[in-house]
Write an enzyme that holds these catalytic residues in place. Structure first.
Site, PDB file in Angstrom:
ATOM      1  N   LYS D 100       0.871  -1.177   0.000  1.00 14.04           N
ATOM      2  CA  LYS D 100       0.000   0.000   0.000  1.00 14.04           C
ATOM      3  C   LYS D 100       0.905   1.223   0.000  1.00 14.04           C
ATOM      4  O   LYS D 100       1.699   1.428   0.921  1.00 14.04           O
ATOM      5  CB  LYS D 100      -0.891   0.005   1.247  1.00 14.04           C
ATOM      6  CG  LYS D 100      -1.829   1.203   1.296  1.00 14.04           C
ATOM      7  CD  LYS D 100      -2.689   1.206   2.548  1.00 14.04           C
ATOM      8  CE  LYS D 100      -3.447   2.528   2.625  1.00 14.04           C
ATOM      9  NZ  LYS D 100      -3.783   2.893   3.996  1.00 14.04           N
ATOM     10  N   GLY D 161      -8.085   9.854  10.198  1.00 15.79           N
ATOM     11  CA  GLY D 161      -8.285  10.005  11.623  1.00 15.79           C
ATOM     12  C   GLY D 161      -9.374  10.993  12.004  1.00 15.79           C
ATOM     13  O   GLY D 161      -9.662  11.178  13.173  1.00 15.79           O
ATOM     14  N   ALA D 187      -9.569   6.009   4.842  1.00 19.27           N
ATOM     15  CA  ALA D 187      -9.411   7.234   5.634  1.00 19.27           C
ATOM     16  C   ALA D 187     -10.722   7.983   5.760  1.00 19.27           C
ATOM     17  O   ALA D 187     -11.424   8.216   4.783  1.00 19.27           O
ATOM     18  CB  ALA D 187      -8.347   8.173   5.072  1.00 19.27           C
ATOM     19  N   THR D 210      -8.453   3.612  12.551  1.00 17.54           N
ATOM     20  CA  THR D 210      -8.611   4.468  13.724  1.00 17.54           C
ATOM     21  C   THR D 210      -9.919   4.224  14.471  1.00 17.54           C
ATOM     22  O   THR D 210      -9.938   4.095  15.700  1.00 17.54           O
ATOM     23  CB  THR D 210      -8.563   5.956  13.291  1.00 17.54           C
ATOM     24  OG1 THR D 210      -7.322   6.207  12.641  1.00 17.54           O
ATOM     25  CG2 THR D 210      -8.691   6.877  14.498  1.00 17.54           C
TER      26      THR D 210
END
Lengths: 259, 259, 259, 259
Positions: D100, D161, D187, D210
């Protein structure tokens, strides 16, 4: 905008579609200057703030202006009975039969009570008032208020003082679509873009208080709201193009260099 | 706004923060009147539209105005090489070293190519151009463009012609926070409230074309955009109050009638 | 989820927080299979649809299941009086004192009437019903309904059948914050993500009908809603992390290669 | 879902469309349990975290599971050159040619660099890697990455995040519409409803780290994400009904009581 695009409520005609309030300003002087900068012709005032019999009352005198009408509100009442009593007191004190009905029993979020509001409005209409109710953006309630004879409806855009804008958009659009009386969006409008948005969807006016009063420069902000309201109104009357899901080039896409 | 709040790009100073374009108008006359109503001082034009050597070119002559600068764009090019060539042609034809770099290989959504745009900008800066790139709202790309010497960045708010407003808001805020060159929001701005919103978050200017050109009344709408941009700029410089999650009454909540 | 996380309304306990309805399905068989796939334990039904005395009534018999309770609704009534009468008919016909109060005088948007709903609920509580009112997302109305003794409140997320999700989010959060009875979000939930969202903000249950019934595969979609409701409930009870305005890396940012 | 609805990337087939990560967990044990609860088959790991030659490395050993493949990421690198080097190190250390690519020079917002990412991907494809780039939701960049041979694209939904969900929705829809390789949203996904939403619009998978790792109960939350991803995928494959601007009753509106 031509003179023709005016707003009529009861027997009055307004050139400005920005209504303002008198709360939270740092001083009467700032308030006065901000309201003048806004060019607002209708200014809501809590009865408690004015002591009309007292010639020295600074706030009251600062609003004495031939172009500005005061609109007493019933802020602080908890039910229909108190609202009717407050309206009657205001009529006597301020020599106006206009009243903005605000009934919010909840001290935390200050949201209006639909049932007591309808009851108060029905009675106040019978008592000869020009009634302007502050309410949730509830399309059915708006129609019922219209049926009892209010002169406009004042649905909220977001919780009062939140400055969040048109959080009730989907319902405001229905209210505007269905209403036979002016729709004035009250509460939640926190920036000129919010005010312009309200006008673009076809609201007849907006009421802005907190966002002007608590800014760092209320006079400048008041003028900004005035401009945004006018811009949004023009966009509505001049018919903006709708949103599209696919791109449309504004420039030609032919390979101009190699033709 | 005082004279002090002007926008500087390269060696020029702009009083207006509304940039416009020349595409999609129904006629050169309507275009001219709308641009004058907008008070825009920078007007983007696709090279293909003008034939500068031809004195009869109606569109070109209609824009000859001491207060208006033309900003040739590279619309129609598919890569950096074509963009550089187009910019050079435009420099010669229009006698300006300013260029708006638009590289969109995709004919459906017209979204810009980040890699070719960076390459073209780097070369155009070296060739002495004042470079203004139209790009995705990509904060890292904006910094890289700044590093190669562009005079501003022009991130999109939404797909061009979609009129959807600031769909890239979260990223525009980062771009504005980080940028050392002016940030001009380009594409997607479909209403005065969108333009005001862009200015409220701190954009330095906006570019509006489709929403003015294809409205039912481009002259009136152009003026509305002008007012909204000014309103949003005032809101930014005069510091609006922030949004709040809890209500705050603008009227006193004491039970005023019964004290 | 452990057995402890059950929903109590009046004297019943529900393991499933997904309530469903019976409208708009293409056939009774599809409806039955979809409801079974949803694992819903409470299914709302318009009185008109069932003819309980008629043993051949296909829809009614298809819902006879020990794990499923029927919840008659008053859909089609226009005021409190009709609602009370409908509830009484339903009690006799379906042998249940549970009733979902729906009063929507407006045939276009089908939005509920706050005043008639409060009146009907007050009377139905006195008549011994377990009352579940479908209402606008009006926090003050919710508290007033709670005061007259309803067993839950059912605020709408968006206009019924719109599939738009939680358009009333700001007000639903206030309702959930203030309520002492279960809050069931009804109307507007058009996708599993909407249902999960409702549960994540702390709703006690959701009611989904249109989005299941009119999909291309109601049985599969019903199961998807079931999973999404459970996922959202877990997120609520296990406390998700809040949103942040700044990035937080999940991977370490030290230059690991060169240390 | 039938077995047929599997995700293929390069030579592997995945039953789970939920990819996870290893950052921010309070302990290796919690991480292991959460990943098992998620049923994720592809788990991204920063090279720095593992010391593969060290048999005692707790994190690494906790992920040794026949159903779980590790996906090394290049987090921490600042440009293409570092990314290629990191990928080569990872290939040797973890015995996988999957990588990645994450190149984020900005330590504050951690947003990816489009130009360096494209350069790194092009080289890594030539070096025989299965390349999965983390990028901005830039449709043109996605197509260019596809052209150089990446096996999927991983556009962001919101800043990493931030837990804000699909803030790039308008662009993700374009990416999905145009892509010939799997689209994995990476994300910003902060809740099960966000994950379900991503799947409903047609994403092929999501990567969540997260939101699971920093919740109060990572194991429960991991399971909730698993369910939400499946629910959203079913909604996509079984074709939910679209949103509507007008209400549609699910119950009949005839006045059933009085017919």
């Amino acid at each position: 905008m031509s003179k023709i695009d005016q707003l009529n409520i009861a027997d009055r005609t307004f050139s400005s579609r920005l209504f303002t309030g008198t709360g939270k300003f740092s001083s009467s002087q700032v308030m006065q200057q901000a309201i003048l900068a806004s060019e607002s012709e209708l200014v809501t005032v809590a009865l408690k703030r004015v002591e009309p019999g007292n010639d020295d009352d600074e706030m009251f005198s600062s609003l004495k202006n031939p172009g500005i009408s005061l609109l007493p509100n019933t802020s602080g009442v908890r039910n229909a009975k108190e609202a009717v009593f407050a309206a009657q007191m205001a009529r006597e004190a301020l020599e106006t039969n206009w009243v903005k009905v605000e009934i919010h029993p909840d001290p935390k979020y200050l949201l209006p009570d639909p049932v007591e509001t309808l009851k108060a409005c029905e009675e106040l209409v019978k008592l000869g008032f020009v009634v302007m109710p502050y309410i949730h953006a509830d399309p059915v309630l708006c129609k019922r208020l219209e049926e009892v004879g209010v002169q406009c409806v004042m649905p909220l855009g977001a919780p009062i003082g939140s400055n969040k804008g048109l959080k009730t958009l989907d319902f405001l659009e229905i209210i505007i679509d269905q209403s036979n009386v002016p729709v004035i969006i009250d509460a939640g409008i926190g920036s000129p873009s919010h005010a312009a948005h309200a006008m673009e969807i076809g609201a007849d006016a907006v009421l802005v208080n907190t966002a002007i009063a608590v800014s760092q420069n209320p006079v400048a902000i008041a003028k900004a709201f005035k401009m945004a309201v006018e811009a949004g109104r023009i966009a509505y009357t001049s018919k903006l193009a709708p949103q599209r899901s696919q791109a449309q080039a504004s420039s030609p896409l032919t390979q101009f260099l190699y033709e």
